[in-house]
Design a protein around this motif. Structure first.
Motif, PDB file in Angstrom:
ATOM      1  N   HIS A 171       0.851  -1.191   0.000  1.00 43.36           N
ATOM      2  CA  HIS A 171       0.000   0.000   0.000  1.00 43.36           C
ATOM      3  C   HIS A 171       0.886   1.240   0.000  1.00 43.36           C
ATOM      4  O   HIS A 171       1.963   1.236   0.595  1.00 43.36           O
ATOM      5  CB  HIS A 171      -0.920  -0.005   1.224  1.00 43.36           C
ATOM      6  CG  HIS A 171      -1.888  -1.135   1.211  1.00 43.36           C
ATOM      7  ND1 HIS A 171      -2.998  -1.162   0.406  1.00 43.36           N
ATOM      8  CD2 HIS A 171      -1.896  -2.306   1.891  1.00 43.36           C
ATOM      9  CE1 HIS A 171      -3.656  -2.288   0.588  1.00 43.36           C
ATOM     10  NE2 HIS A 171      -2.999  -3.011   1.495  1.00 43.36           N
ATOM     11  N   SER A 224       1.745   3.019  -8.326  1.00 42.42           N
ATOM     12  CA  SER A 224       0.831   2.422  -9.296  1.00 42.42           C
ATOM     13  C   SER A 224       0.148   3.544 -10.076  1.00 42.42           C
ATOM     14  O   SER A 224       0.255   4.722  -9.727  1.00 42.42           O
ATOM     15  CB  SER A 224      -0.218   1.565  -8.584  1.00 42.42           C
ATOM     16  OG  SER A 224      -1.030   2.375  -7.748  1.00 42.42           O
ATOM     17  N   SER A 225      -0.571   3.199 -11.135  1.00 35.71           N
ATOM     18  CA  SER A 225      -1.187   4.218 -11.983  1.00 35.71           C
ATOM     19  C   SER A 225      -2.187   5.085 -11.218  1.00 35.71           C
ATOM     20  O   SER A 225      -2.328   6.264 -11.505  1.00 35.71           O
ATOM     21  CB  SER A 225      -1.874   3.563 -13.182  1.00 35.71           C
ATOM     22  OG  SER A 225      -2.873   2.659 -12.752  1.00 35.71           O
ATOM     23  N   LYS A 226      -2.864   4.526 -10.231  1.00 33.60           N
ATOM     24  CA  LYS A 226      -3.817   5.307  -9.436  1.00 33.60           C
ATOM     25  C   LYS A 226      -3.204   5.812  -8.134  1.00 33.60           C
ATOM     26  O   LYS A 226      -3.848   6.520  -7.372  1.00 33.60           O
ATOM     27  CB  LYS A 226      -5.047   4.465  -9.125  1.00 33.60           C
ATOM     28  CG  LYS A 226      -5.855   4.132 -10.360  1.00 33.60           C
ATOM     29  CD  LYS A 226      -7.091   3.362 -10.004  1.00 33.60           C
ATOM     30  CE  LYS A 226      -7.860   3.017 -11.279  1.00 33.60           C
ATOM     31  NZ  LYS A 226      -9.057   2.245 -10.997  1.00 33.60           N
ATOM     32  N   GLY A 227      -1.965   5.422  -7.854  1.00 34.23           N
ATOM     33  CA  GLY A 227      -1.279   5.894  -6.663  1.00 34.23           C
ATOM     34  C   GLY A 227      -1.641   5.165  -5.381  1.00 34.23           C
ATOM     35  O   GLY A 227      -1.214   5.553  -4.304  1.00 34.23           O
ATOM     36  N   SER A 228      -2.392   4.081  -5.484  1.00 36.93           N
ATOM     37  CA  SER A 228      -2.817   3.337  -4.295  1.00 36.93           C
ATOM     38  C   SER A 228      -1.727   2.424  -3.754  1.00 36.93           C
ATOM     39  O   SER A 228      -1.745   2.078  -2.578  1.00 36.93           O
ATOM     40  CB  SER A 228      -4.037   2.475  -4.621  1.00 36.93           C
ATOM     41  OG  SER A 228      -5.086   3.272  -5.101  1.00 36.93           O
ATOM     42  N   TYR A 229      -0.794   2.031  -4.612  1.00 41.90           N
ATOM     43  CA  TYR A 229       0.248   1.079  -4.239  1.00 41.90           C
ATOM     44  C   TYR A 229       1.611   1.600  -4.658  1.00 41.90           C
ATOM     45  O   TYR A 229       1.718   2.418  -5.574  1.00 41.90           O
ATOM     46  CB  TYR A 229      -0.004  -0.283  -4.912  1.00 41.90           C
ATOM     47  CG  TYR A 229      -1.347  -0.850  -4.593  1.00 41.90           C
ATOM     48  CD1 TYR A 229      -1.568  -1.510  -3.389  1.00 41.90           C
ATOM     49  CD2 TYR A 229      -2.408  -0.718  -5.474  1.00 41.90           C
ATOM     50  CE1 TYR A 229      -2.811  -2.023  -3.072  1.00 41.90           C
ATOM     51  CE2 TYR A 229      -3.656  -1.221  -5.158  1.00 41.90           C
ATOM     52  CZ  TYR A 229      -3.854  -1.871  -3.962  1.00 41.90           C
ATOM     53  OH  TYR A 229      -5.080  -2.366  -3.633  1.00 41.90           O
TER      54      TYR A 229
END
Length: 87
Positions: free
Chosen positions: A22, A50-55
């Motif tokens: 995370h 990650s592309s959405k910034g969640s990981y």
């Protein structure tokens, strides 16, 4: 853990770890702390969101010295809070 690292690798060797967890600014420091306990050295981990910034994906290369060292690192890196996968 019963792996075949000793059959597949010739020690010592360079070995990359990729830790996916995370998104947490402290994740790279936690990964380096575990690595330092088993393979002391000067490490500069690579961190990619990650592309959405969640990981975050933290990649770090070590000089592996034994099958037991690698197995211990996989176990301890996987136990870090927030870690999803160790590759």
């Amino acid at each position: 853990m019963d792996t075949k690292f000793d059959e597949l690798l010739e020690f010592p060797c360079r070995f990359p770890f990729k830790v996916i967890g995370h998104a947490d600014p402290s994740l790279p420091d936690k990964v380096v702390a575990v690595i330092q306990a088993h393979a002391p050295g000067d490490y500069q981990p690579s961190v990619r969101p990650s592309s959405k910034g969640s990981y975050h994906s933290v990649t770090i290369n070590i000089t592996a010295t034994s099958k037991e060292q690698l197995e211990a690192l996989y176990t301890e890196l996987g136990a870090i809070d927030g870690v999803i996968r160790v590759l």
